[in-house]
Design a protein around this motif. Structure first.
Motif, short mmCIF file in Angstrom:
data_model
loop_
_atom_site.label_atom_id
_atom_site.label_comp_id
_atom_site.label_asym_id
_atom_site.label_seq_id
_atom_site.Cartn_x
_atom_site.Cartn_y
_atom_site.Cartn_z
N ASN A 85 -3.84 -2.44 -9.17
CA ASN A 85 -3.78 -1.00 -8.73
C ASN A 85 -3.35 0.00 -9.37
OD1 ASN A 85 -5.29 -1.38 -5.99
ND2 ASN A 85 -3.94 -2.89 -5.90
N THR A 86 -2.71 -0.46 -10.49
CA THR A 86 -1.69 0.52 -11.45
C THR A 86 -2.59 0.33 -12.83
OG1 THR A 86 0.12 0.17 -10.30
CG2 THR A 86 0.56 1.24 -12.15
N ASP B 116 -8.02 -11.60 -5.88
CA ASP B 116 -8.20 -10.30 -5.39
C ASP B 116 -8.81 -10.18 -4.17
OD1 ASP B 116 -8.95 -7.83 -5.65
OD2 ASP B 116 -10.36 -7.95 -7.27
N ARG C 109 -0.59 -7.86 -7.50
CA ARG C 109 -1.17 -6.76 -6.58
C ARG C 109 -0.86 -5.36 -6.93
NH1 ARG C 109 -1.28 -7.13 0.14
NH2 ARG C 109 -2.61 -5.33 0.23
N ALA D 149 0.76 -1.23 0.01
CA ALA D 149 0.09 -0.08 -0.15
C ALA D 149 0.94 1.27 -0.14
CB ALA D 149 -0.94 -0.03 1.32
N LEU E 58 2.46 1.62 -3.48
CA LEU E 58 1.34 2.05 -4.54
C LEU E 58 1.03 3.66 -4.44
CD1 LEU E 58 -1.09 -0.82 -4.59
CD2 LEU E 58 0.23 -0.13 -6.50
N ASN F 215 -10.09 -7.39 -2.92
CA ASN F 215 -11.26 -6.74 -3.13
C ASN F 215 -12.50 -7.39 -3.34
OD1 ASN F 215 -9.73 -4.55 -1.86
ND2 ASN F 215 -9.04 -3.99 -3.89
N GLN G 244 1.60 6.58 -7.19
CA GLN G 244 0.73 7.58 -7.43
C GLN G 244 1.06 9.10 -7.37
OE1 GLN G 244 -2.18 6.83 -9.13
NE2 GLN G 244 -1.54 4.74 -9.09
#
Length: 328
Positions: free
Chosen positions: A194-195, A273, A190, A159, A162, A275, A166
């Motif tokens: 998220n990218t 995943d 992972r 996290a 990431l 999520n 960003q």
């Protein structure tokens, strides 16, 4: 760029940096100059004796106790100093500040360390930090450190990485999509989930026993049931499962000798995943490129070279010359 232009850029950077300090501004700025010029300082009082400090030692302690800075503004300023030229390659990794004897340090925990061990395991007590640094293809000790953040015990380092990515994408000037390089401790799927692959590329070292899959040719089986999601299996440790590579590269390098790079594009891995909600929602399929890198020798010749396996996901086609050099 001539010396006059470089000096003008440096003056502009220093002026913007001065504005990032919101309280005890002059004292913090003088302390920053002292840190940059002092080298290894045995104490804070030594920093106050530097010629660039030009202030008393009381000002130094007052700045550390009562001074304030706009951290996000400073992070953005540092990121925007990067030259917009291509290729833009950034390494992301964590490092541990060992604090074995500081038992009362706030937030101290046990973190992985490459060379120090505790009880026979590669974990030491200390603080963990996540770094983002710009690197180049030249062999030199200089890097462009863009961001560093503390990885607390209740925070996942994925996290934090990431979040840093960003931030760099938001702060960088316009240009080619950057390439972020990770070591084998990160989960590439992972990171990929998220990218946005159109805005940034990811390159990571993977295990030699990893399995990937091609697209399913027949989506439905003859006896019915759910459609197939995975096609032919590709095992990194089993050459019999390899098909003809999509791309190939053979070149000579002064340090590594003969370098052979092959690439298989359009492969995906079975991922979980976190999520995903409910058993009926499909798991994501993240396609990328698998690259084994083979060299004829290593620079120090201390051991026989092994195959280096990399996984890439990004916009366009992979640049094999850039990718294997970026990880090295």
């Amino acid at each position: 760029m001539d010396a006059t232009s470089l000096l003008a850029r440096l003056q502009t950077l220093r002026a913007h940096m001065h504005r990032c300090f919101t309280r005890h501004r002059d004292a913090l700025f003088a302390l920053t100059d002292a840190i940059l010029t002092a080298g290894l300082a045995p104490s804070l009082a030594t920093l106050s004796l530097q010629p660039v400090h030009q202030r008393g030692h009381g000002s130094l302690y007052g700045a550390l106790q009562h001074g304030r800075m706009d951290v996000e503004r400073l992070r953005t300023l540092v990121a925007r100093t990067v030259e917009p030229q291509a290729p833009r390659v950034f390494a992301v990794d964590t490092t541990t500040w060992i604090r074995n004897d500081a038992e009362t340090s706030p937030g101290r925990g046990y973190h992985y360390h490459t060379s120090r061990h505790s009880g026979g395991r590669p974990f030491v007590a200390g603080w963990s930090y996540s770094w983002v640094a710009g690197i180049s293809g030249q062999r030199r000790s200089w890097t462009t450190s863009l961001d560093v953040r503390r990885v607390h015990m209740d925070t996942n380092f994925h996290a934090v990485a990431l979040e840093q990515m960003q931030h760099v994408l938001h702060a960088l000037p316009g240009g080619e999509p950057p390439l972020f390089v990770f070591d084998g401790g990160y989960d590439p799927m992972r990171l990929a989930m998220n990218t946005d692959p159109s805005k940034a590329a990811i390159l990571e070292r993977i295990r030699r026993n990893r399995n990937f899959y091609a697209d399913a040719q027949n989506t439905y089986s003859a006896i019915g049931g759910r459609p197939k999601r995975h096609g032919t299996k590709f095992s990194c440790h089993d050459p019999s499962t390899w098909t003809a590579p999509t791309y190939e590269l053979c070149e000579q390098d002064a340090r590594y000798g003969q370098v052979n790079v092959r690439a298989w594009s359009g492969l995906h891995s079975k991922v979980t995943d976190p999520n995903r909600r409910g058993p009926d929602q499909p798991r994501p399929i993240l396609k990328g490129t698998v690259l084994p890198v083979e060299v004829s020798r290593l620079p120090r010749e201390v051991r026989a070279p092994k195959v280096l396996w990399l996984w890439w996901r990004g916009p366009g086609e992979p640049d094999l010359v850039l990718l294997w050099r970026a990880y090295v």
